[in-house]
Design a protein around this motif. Structure first.
Motif, mmCIF file in Angstrom:
data_model
loop_
_atom_site.group_PDB
_atom_site.id
_atom_site.type_symbol
_atom_site.label_atom_id
_atom_site.label_comp_id
_atom_site.label_asym_id
_atom_site.label_seq_id
_atom_site.Cartn_x
_atom_site.Cartn_y
_atom_site.Cartn_z
ATOM 1 N N LYS A 55 0.823 -1.214 0.000
ATOM 2 C CA LYS A 55 0.000 0.000 0.000
ATOM 3 C C LYS A 55 0.856 1.262 0.000
ATOM 4 O O LYS A 55 0.564 2.236 -0.697
ATOM 5 C CB LYS A 55 -0.929 -0.009 1.221
ATOM 6 C CG LYS A 55 -1.900 1.167 1.273
ATOM 7 C CD LYS A 55 -2.623 1.230 2.604
ATOM 8 C CE LYS A 55 -3.515 0.032 2.835
ATOM 9 N NZ LYS A 55 -4.301 0.183 4.091
ATOM 10 N N PHE A 56 1.940 1.247 0.776
ATOM 11 C CA PHE A 56 2.758 2.451 0.916
ATOM 12 C C PHE A 56 3.998 2.451 0.030
ATOM 13 O O PHE A 56 4.846 3.324 0.141
ATOM 14 C CB PHE A 56 3.154 2.633 2.389
ATOM 15 C CG PHE A 56 1.967 2.847 3.289
ATOM 16 C CD1 PHE A 56 1.220 4.009 3.216
ATOM 17 C CD2 PHE A 56 1.571 1.881 4.188
ATOM 18 C CE1 PHE A 56 0.115 4.212 4.021
ATOM 19 C CE2 PHE A 56 0.465 2.056 5.010
ATOM 20 C CZ PHE A 56 -0.267 3.232 4.929
ATOM 21 N N SER A 57 4.113 1.432 -0.839
ATOM 22 C CA SER A 57 5.241 1.396 -1.770
ATOM 23 C C SER A 57 4.975 2.298 -2.969
ATOM 24 O O SER A 57 3.835 2.572 -3.322
ATOM 25 C CB SER A 57 5.483 -0.037 -2.267
ATOM 26 O OG SER A 57 6.073 -0.823 -1.276
ATOM 27 N N LYS A 58 6.056 2.708 -3.593
ATOM 28 C CA LYS A 58 5.933 3.481 -4.825
ATOM 29 C C LYS A 58 5.601 2.537 -5.975
ATOM 30 O O LYS A 58 5.906 1.351 -5.938
ATOM 31 C CB LYS A 58 7.245 4.217 -5.106
ATOM 32 C CG LYS A 58 7.658 5.171 -4.007
ATOM 33 C CD LYS A 58 9.062 5.713 -4.252
ATOM 34 C CE LYS A 58 9.516 6.609 -3.090
ATOM 35 N NZ LYS A 58 10.916 7.054 -3.258
ATOM 36 N N GLU A 59 4.970 3.079 -7.006
ATOM 37 C CA GLU A 59 4.683 2.311 -8.214
ATOM 38 C C GLU A 59 5.981 1.730 -8.771
ATOM 39 O O GLU A 59 6.978 2.440 -8.933
ATOM 40 C CB GLU A 59 4.030 3.220 -9.261
ATOM 41 C CG GLU A 59 3.517 2.505 -10.484
ATOM 42 C CD GLU A 59 2.137 1.913 -10.273
ATOM 43 O OE1 GLU A 59 1.787 0.976 -11.023
ATOM 44 O OE2 GLU A 59 1.419 2.382 -9.365
#
Length: 457
Positions: A108-112
């Motif tokens: 959820k909090f990772s970058k694309e």
């Protein structure tokens, strides 16, 4: 959603169905979070401690999380300690929930296009820690040390612990909000709630489960760079002695055959690293042609000793003629890896080896070595087994006679459509348990699918 894939919908209908499906998943997640937390708060959750396969637990979690990861093009990297046993004693369903929550948050909090990491380690002896925040097994929280920065001071835990580390490279968490992330209905910032949604219960539930299993959970982060959550659980088994692995395979060489280029090159290097941790004799080859280099330079070239060979081959490199020629001269067995499962001569292809614990990979190699008899003019019976294809599977399904025991009309409709999708035409539905008993007494069914909480009659 499974039935939707086989439905002829217009693009507008497809989009609408996806919106309904996504909304349903969000609502179900909210309800489940609230129910889980209320049960944990009231102490009504029982823990089912049993010795089961940790590998199965990890497979379940990583498979379930893969769809979420693919939506953001996030890749999962796993790092497993060779000392971690394949079977451990814990509540595996609760462990699945813990890991699913932590990995889900990381995605959820990772970058694309980012990467998240899952490490499974043995924490014993010189244990490295760093400044962070820990919620401990004593039932409360305390300013303590996190467990990921290897440059920090050293402590010695009294008993070995099984350690799970989940790390992402997203926005990070400010140090003054470490304690807040474990509080129920709490998120680190209003922006987080607006952008990512959620109930703020995931980590609160995870913490309750971890402490209920006698462990602790900690967080550490560098704002704007990464976040890391560490779970320590009691290890009721003795960590594997890596020197023991080589005894059963002392007369065996593992030939790891793959291309040096992506995607198989880095994978084969990691396989060699894992197996060498058990002091196994490994040889890395870049092509099947190099098998001839393994043989003594006799005329004709034949093996002069009783050495066994397990050929661990990337499917893109496999050549049946070259393997057959090699198997006529030495005692060998075949094990292939790769995403497509294209080598029919192998009895049990293993997909991506890096998804396995080293202890599981060791067992697979030991199993292949145990079926080696000697050189032969053709692959062994076990190696020549051809995996059942989808056509024969479908024919098997079509011949089944199935009884569905379900008292909910909507579920009956869903089950009917799913069975029809498998082209199973011979199935009947019982509306309750009494009706099912009467129908089973008159008809011999191949399979009975039953709701475990179906009404009696």
């Amino acid at each position: 959603s499974l039935l939707r894939k086989d439905s002829d919908l217009t693009p507008m209908q497809e989009q609408s169905m996806r919106m309904v499906e996504a909304s349903g998943e969000v609502l179900a997640a909210v309800v489940n979070d609230v129910l889980d937390y209320s049960k944990l708060e009231s102490g009504s959750v029982d823990f089912d401690i049993a010795k089961r396969s940790l590998q199965d637990t990890l497979n379940t979690v990583t498979t379930a999380i893969s769809s979420k990861a693919s939506e953001k093009n996030v890749s999962l990297t796993t790092v497993y300690d060779p000392r971690v046993p394949e079977y451990i004693k814990t509540d595996h369903r609760r462990l699945e929930q813990i890991l699913f929550n932590l990995l889900g948050n990381s995605i959820k909090f990772s970058k694309e296009g980012g990467t998240i990491e899952l490490h499974v380690l043995i924490a014993d002896g010189a244990d490295h820690v760093c400044n962070g925040y820990k919620y401990g097994s004593s039932g409360g929280s305390s300013e303590s040390e996190s467990t990921y920065d290897w440059s920090c001071e050293t402590t010695s835990p009294p008993l070995p612990m099984l350690r799970f580390i989940v790390k992402d490279y997203g926005k990070g968490i400010a140090s003054d909000e470490f304690e807040k992330v474990f509080e129920p209905f709490s998120q680190t910032a209003d922006e987080t709630k607006r952008v990512n949604g959620g109930t703020g219960l995931g980590l609160a539930i995870t913490t309750k489960l971890v402490t209920g299993l006698g462990g602790d959970i900690s967080v550490d982060s560098r704002l704007g760079e990464w976040s890391c959550f560490t779970v320590n659980l009691p290890l009721h088994e003795r960590p594997l002695d890596t020197s023991e692995g080589s005894k059963e395979l002392s007369d065996t060489t593992i030939l790891i055959i793959s291309q040096n280029a992506e995607p198989s090159g880095p994978v084969s290097s990691k396989i060699a690293e894992y197996l060498q941790a058990y002091n196994l004799n490994t040889v890395s080859l870049s092509s099947m042609e190099q098998l001839q280099d393994v043989l003594p330079q006799n005329d004709p070239p034949v093996a002069s000793d009783d050495r066994k060979y397990v050929c661990l081959v990337y499917e893109g490199c496999y050549n049946s003629d070259l393997y057959l020629g090699f198997s006529r001269k030495v005692k060998c067995s075949l094990l292939t890896f790769g995403p497509k499962f294209t080598v029919q001569e192998t009895a049990k292809p293993i997909g991506c080896p890096l998804k396995y614990l080293p202890s599981t990979l060791l067992r697979m190699v030991q199993e292949r070595a145990s079926v080696i008899n000697g050189p032969s003019g053709s692959p062994s019976k076990r190696q020549s087994l051809v995996r059942t294809g989808s056509t024969s599977n479908q024919q098997t399904f079509q011949s089944l006679k199935i009884l569905v025991v379900e008292d909910n009309k909507i579920n009956q409709k869903v089950m009917s459509n799913m069975l029809k999708r498998l082209k199973i035409g011979c199935f009947e539905i019982a509306n309750n348990g009494l009706e099912a008993v009467e129908m089973e007494s008159r008809t011999e069914y191949d399979l009975i699918l039953m709701d475990v909480e179906v009404s009696c009659g």
